[in-house]
Design an enzyme around this catalytic site. Structure first.
Site, mmCIF file in Angstrom:
data_model
loop_
_atom_site.group_PDB
_atom_site.id
_atom_site.type_symbol
_atom_site.label_atom_id
_atom_site.label_comp_id
_atom_site.label_asym_id
_atom_site.label_seq_id
_atom_site.Cartn_x
_atom_site.Cartn_y
_atom_site.Cartn_z
ATOM 1 N N LYS A 108 -17.686 -1.451 6.392
ATOM 2 C CA LYS A 108 -18.231 -2.243 5.600
ATOM 3 C C LYS A 108 -19.681 -2.235 5.389
ATOM 4 O O LYS A 108 -20.143 -2.242 4.257
ATOM 5 C CB LYS A 108 -17.589 -3.428 5.619
ATOM 6 C CG LYS A 108 -17.717 -4.535 4.705
ATOM 7 C CD LYS A 108 -16.920 -5.894 4.799
ATOM 8 C CE LYS A 108 -17.115 -6.543 3.890
ATOM 9 N NZ LYS A 108 -16.436 -7.992 3.913
ATOM 10 N N MET A 138 24.482 8.903 1.299
ATOM 11 C CA MET A 138 24.084 10.378 1.911
ATOM 12 C C MET A 138 24.534 10.341 3.420
ATOM 13 O O MET A 138 25.035 11.145 4.028
ATOM 14 C CB MET A 138 22.660 10.749 1.891
ATOM 15 C CG MET A 138 22.535 12.097 2.482
ATOM 16 S SD MET A 138 23.159 13.587 1.455
ATOM 17 C CE MET A 138 21.818 14.061 0.519
ATOM 18 N N GLU A 162 0.672 -1.292 -0.056
ATOM 19 C CA GLU A 162 -0.042 0.017 0.114
ATOM 20 C C GLU A 162 0.844 1.021 0.139
ATOM 21 O O GLU A 162 0.179 2.317 -0.361
ATOM 22 C CB GLU A 162 -0.944 -0.092 1.134
ATOM 23 C CG GLU A 162 -2.145 -0.880 0.943
ATOM 24 C CD GLU A 162 -1.778 -2.597 1.725
ATOM 25 O OE1 GLU A 162 -0.468 -2.579 1.817
ATOM 26 O OE2 GLU A 162 -2.695 -3.372 1.856
ATOM 27 N N PHE A 168 -11.293 -7.630 14.245
ATOM 28 C CA PHE A 168 -10.170 -8.027 13.149
ATOM 29 C C PHE A 168 -10.007 -7.024 11.964
ATOM 30 O O PHE A 168 -10.774 -6.347 11.342
ATOM 31 C CB PHE A 168 -10.602 -9.477 12.274
ATOM 32 C CG PHE A 168 -9.569 -9.842 11.272
ATOM 33 C CD1 PHE A 168 -8.288 -10.312 11.816
ATOM 34 C CD2 PHE A 168 -9.963 -9.908 10.070
ATOM 35 C CE1 PHE A 168 -7.287 -10.458 10.913
ATOM 36 C CE2 PHE A 168 -8.858 -10.340 9.077
ATOM 37 C CZ PHE A 168 -7.718 -10.511 9.628
ATOM 38 N N GLN A 169 -8.766 -6.615 11.825
ATOM 39 C CA GLN A 169 -7.991 -5.631 11.177
ATOM 40 C C GLN A 169 -8.852 -4.278 11.317
ATOM 41 O O GLN A 169 -9.056 -3.274 10.288
ATOM 42 C CB GLN A 169 -8.197 -5.976 9.503
ATOM 43 C CG GLN A 169 -7.735 -7.298 9.331
ATOM 44 C CD GLN A 169 -7.246 -7.466 7.870
ATOM 45 O OE1 GLN A 169 -7.972 -7.070 6.796
ATOM 46 N NE2 GLN A 169 -6.147 -7.818 7.416
HETATM 47 C C1 LIG Z 1 12.681 5.692 4.737
HETATM 48 C C2 LIG Z 1 13.751 6.363 5.122
HETATM 49 N N1 LIG Z 1 14.976 5.854 6.181
HETATM 50 C C3 LIG Z 1 16.076 6.566 6.209
HETATM 51 C C4 LIG Z 1 16.217 7.753 5.592
HETATM 52 C C5 LIG Z 1 17.805 8.412 5.845
HETATM 53 N N2 LIG Z 1 18.589 8.460 4.732
HETATM 54 C C6 LIG Z 1 18.612 9.263 3.890
HETATM 55 S S1 LIG Z 1 19.479 9.226 2.571
HETATM 56 C C7 LIG Z 1 19.779 7.532 2.998
HETATM 57 C C8 LIG Z 1 20.940 6.947 2.230
HETATM 58 C C9 LIG Z 1 20.247 6.560 0.852
HETATM 59 O O1 LIG Z 1 21.162 5.464 0.171
HETATM 60 P P1 LIG Z 1 20.868 5.391 -1.409
HETATM 61 O O2 LIG Z 1 19.487 5.166 -1.478
HETATM 62 O O3 LIG Z 1 21.753 4.310 -1.865
HETATM 63 O O4 LIG Z 1 21.223 6.600 -2.091
HETATM 64 P P2 LIG Z 1 22.732 7.490 -1.956
HETATM 65 O O5 LIG Z 1 22.912 8.490 -1.047
HETATM 66 O O6 LIG Z 1 23.916 6.473 -1.776
HETATM 67 O O7 LIG Z 1 22.818 8.059 -3.559
HETATM 68 C C10 LIG Z 1 19.385 7.484 4.166
HETATM 69 C C11 LIG Z 1 19.382 5.912 5.047
HETATM 70 C C12 LIG Z 1 15.518 8.336 4.825
HETATM 71 N N3 LIG Z 1 15.645 9.325 4.077
HETATM 72 N N4 LIG Z 1 14.261 7.497 4.470
#
Ligand SMILES: Cc1ncc(C[n+]2csc(CCOP(=O)(O)OP(=O)(O)O)c2C)c(N)n1
Ligand SMILES: [Mg+2]
Lengths: 187, 584
Positions: free
Chosen positions: B164, B482, B52, B114-115
């Site tokens: 429902k 990042m 979803e 449920f749910q």
């Molecule tokens: C759902 C979620 N969890 C954690 C983060 C924290 N976060 C930001 S960028 C990143 C790393 C992303 O890695 P990747 O997709 O390989 O991209 P890159 O930076 O290597 O280009 C994380 C863990 C986030 N933005 N969203």
């Protein structure tokens, strides 16, 4: 600030109020919020305050128009002028909110709170409680040989003062409604 | 004439009357009557996602790329809770969505059935508004209102929770035109006195800058058109947030590039040094402002926004204008023209010279390599080889997202779909599916990181099932890049949990889903590989193996002002003060 010397006062938005919006003083404001009386509307208002870290000092709500299903929420809040402006703008964003009034800045207003006090005791204390209630224009709405229930209306400070006096005289329970407020004058 | 029908039928009827052609969803016990009605008709296309969250992001992609609201249908309990991330994402980026959730029958609400989940309670803070419908007679009315609220004023997601028994029961259908007009009617026209004050400031300004955001795109195509006219006529420089890219064309002569934490040197310095900042549909987000008390200290600030709560929220402005961007821009242009099209020519000339000098720094320069594919190079080649196409870009979240914003160009609004406010990893892939549904013949590319992409990779099944030729361009640095960069710069090079280990073989993964996989790791092969991706008529996973430890620049560290920007590799290694580390 800017070298452009922009003339202030051009819009209705609060940014042009003369108070310094960056001031760190904490102000107390009474807001009146007119809402559709639908399920969950109070949760939306309260959730806004808790979610964004605003304060609620007191909150009252009741339906004021049974045919139009409108309720009026009176909320007393505190914050810096900038935070108060944000609170009003955020309240205005809630879909079932029709009007937001800041009774503290929109001219003179009257505020009242109702409270019920149960005072238990006998002898001199009982007599003194009754005497003070009279001075505060509190009504006796229930009495036994050992207790009174007083009803008192006034500004919150008056109710605080009454509570202080009743405490040594056997105050055992308090119920307060929170503030209801209206602007003075014809509109 | 009143029409009686079941609640389930009403829902489908109301969607048709609202012009909905596509619904993203997933069935379950509490929405089976609605799925029956979907089965019995052909006007509304239902896309069965694999999770979803994917449905909501797909609907966001659909909405952002068309300007129409996206529609989602999911079941109660887990169906609704899985939608929460997408709702929050749409709320922060002001994307219009109508999400319909099933609920246990009214007589079971509150029994931990449920749910059963308190969907209204859970989604209250992540929707613009939500409704629980307890009476079939109210249902169509509420759905029409839901569309009105989602799309009026500052757009956003709304949710309608439908027990429902309400779906099974008969009731009276209210036509769209008869639906009670909501009192919710945000103001569109800006205050003329404030607009005149802005024109006055524009006439005098020596160092003006337009700072634009997603609000321009949300206001519709006319807003972008008017913005272009205003920029061309005044010759003022213009920058934009991530969410606003494309409203003014990247090829335009006054374009400074994106601003903010990873914005261009010239854009951030123009913001820092301007004497008049004209914010159009942006919200002074912390990714934009950096340290607040050092944000553009010498400027007068005007702010045009349809949401009064955006004004003076973080930055106190001098000229607030509450209204719709297109309406306000029209008035600005009209008043400015009627007063003789004045600008401060000599001031502007010096300002433009200054900007030319900043541009000469070439802040996006990077050290090229013949051995490894630099991520910047990969995007430059992607840009070069796809820019002639009818192209839509989505992104995931991370370094690749910012590089995409820096190195790809956007000439038109609604062409970049990215998670700005919430920064949701896993957004880009399902969003690309939603975009492709809306634009079947366009080239839709999701610029991804290998880590983000895995967060919703189950949607490969959706892409192949509906033959959606979405291109998953994964800049695979085998790192949560990042995070790794922040750990390098702010956490003493302690690379805690930021390596992407045990990655799948992306080519085999594509093949397992019946799609095409392409692996490329040599810069010399890159062009051919990209062409192969473009020319393949079907979904593609492109595993672009890139330099692992490339850092993203420019960078304004959290807590720093705009004029303290890290450029290129100049910063690597030497002591960066970590007082901003507490900020995100
Ligand atoms: C759902 C979620 N969890 C954690 C983060 C924290 N976060 C930001 S960028 C990143 C790393 C992303 O890695 P990747 O997709 O390989 O991209 P890159 O930076 O290597 O280009 C994380 C863990 C986030 N933005 N969203
Ligand atoms: Mg990565």
């Amino acid at each position: 600030m800017s070298e452009l010397k922009i003339k202030k006062g051009a819009t209705s938005h609060s940014a042009y109020e003369l108070r310094n919006p960056n001031a760190n003083v904490i102000e107390k404001h009474t807001l009146a919020v007119v809402v559709d009386n639908e399920a969950g509307v109070l949760a939306r208002v309260i959730g806004l305050f808790s979610g964004r870290g605003y304060n609620i000092e007191s909150l009252t709500v009741a339906e004021i128009d049974h045919t139009g299903h409108r309720s009026r929420i009176t909320v007393v809040t505190t914050g810096t002028p900038a935070v108060i402006e944000q609170i009003k703008a955020q309240l205005g964003r809630i879909v079932p909110v029709h009007e937001v009034h800041d009774l503290t800045t929109e001219g003179p207003s009257v505020e009242r709170e109702l409270a019920l006090f149960k005072v238990s005791g006998t002898g001199d204390k009982r007599v003194e409680a009754l005497r003070l209630a009279d001075i505060f224009r509190a009504n006796v709405v229930d009495s036994t040989l050992h207790s009174f229930v007083f009803e008192i209306t006034g500004v919150p400070e008056k109710i605080d003062a009454f509570a202080e006096l009743m405490r040594p005289l056997g105050l055992s329970e308090v119920a307060r409604t929170g503030v209801a407020a209206l602007s003075r004058g014809k509109d | 004439m009143t029409r009686q029908m079941t609640g389930a039928k009403m829902i489908v009827q109301a969607l048709k009357d609202q012009g909905v052609d596509t619904v993203f969803g997933y069935p379950g016990g509490a929405v089976l009557p609605i799925y029956d009605e979907i089965f019995l008709q052909n006007d509304i296309h239902h896309i069965l996602v694999r999770h979803e969250q994917g449905a909501v992001h797909a609907a966001e992609g659909y909405a952002r790329s068309t300007g129409k609201p996206g529609v989602v249908l999911v079941t109660s309990g887990p169906g609704a809770t899985n939608a929460v991330t997408g709702l929050t994402d749409a709320l922060l980026d002001s994307i219009p969505l109508v999400v319909l959730t099933g609920q246990v029958p009214t007589f079971m609400i509150g029994t931990d059935g449920f749910q059963e989940a308190d969907t209204i309670g859970i989604t209250r803070p992540c929707t613009k508004h939500n409704w629980l419908v307890k009476d079939t007679d109210d249902l169509s009315q509420v759905i029409h209102q839901a569309f009105h609220v989602a799309t009026s004023g500052r757009p956003g997601p709304v949710l309608v929770d439908i027990p429902k028994d309400v779906q099974f029961a008969n009731g009276t259908y209210s036509e769209k035109k008869d639906a009670k007009t909501s009192h919710y009617q945000p103001r569109l026209k800006g205050d003329i006195d404030a607009i005149t004050a802005l024109v006055d400031a524009m006439e005098k300004a020596e160092r003006p800058v337009f700072y634009t955001g997603g609000g321009v795109i949300n206001s519709g195509p006319a807003a972008s058109q008017l913005l272009r006219e205003l920029v061309d006529a005044t010759d003022f420089p213009i920058t934009s947030t991530l969410m606003g890219l494309g409203a003014y064309p990247a090829s335009g002569k006054n374009w400074l590039g994106m601003l903010g934490m990873h914005g261009l040197y010239e854009a951030n310095l123009a913001m820092h040094g301007c004497d008049l900042m004209i914010n159009i549909g942006a919200r002074f987000d912390d990714r934009i402002t950096g340290r607040l008390d050092a944000f553009s200290p010498g400027s007068a600030k005007a702010h045009i926004d349809i949401d009064p709560s955006s004004i003076n929220k973080v930055i106190q402005v001098d000229i607030p204008i509450i209204g719709d961007v297109a309406h306000v821009l029209e008035d600005i242009l009209r008043i400015w023209k009627s007063r003789g099209r004045k600008v401060n020519k000599s001031g502007l000339k010096n300002w433009q010279n200054q900007i030319t000098q900043w541009k000469a720094v070439n802040c996006l320069d990077y050290a090229p390599s013949t051995k490894a594919i630099k991520p910047q190079y990969a995007l430059q080649r992607l840009e070069e080889l796809t820019k002639g196409h009818d192209r839509y870009i989505t992104t995931e979240v991370g370094q690749h997202q910012m590089w995409a914003a820096q190195y790809l160009t956007f000439e038109a609004p609604n062409r970049l779909m990215t998670s700005g406010g919430l920064g949701t990893m896993g957004y880009g892939f399902p969003a690309s599916i939603g975009v492709q549904m809306a634009h079947p013949d366009a080239l839709v590319i999701n610029v991804a990181g290998e880590a983000s992409w895995q967060m919703n990779m189950q949607e490969m099944g959706t892409a192949t099932q509906y033959r959606l030729p979405v291109k998953q361009f994964i800049l695979n640095n085998e790192r949560l890049g990042m995070v790794r960069q922040w750990q390098q710069l702010l956490h003493g090079e302690r690379y805690s949990q930021s390596w992407s280990e045990s990655l799948p073989d992306f080519v085999k993964l594509a093949e397992a889903f019946g799609a095409k996989g392409i692996l490329c790791s040599d810069p010399a092969d890159l062009d051919d590989a990209i062409m192969e991706m473009i020319n393949h008529d079907g979904p593609v996973i492109f595993d672009c193996v890139v330099e692992k430890h490339e850092n993203l620049y420019p960078m304004i560290l959290s807590g720093k002002p705009h004029n303290e920007m890290l450029l290129g590799d100049a910063a690597d290694g030497d002591g960066i003060q970590s007082d901003g580390a507490v900020l995100v």
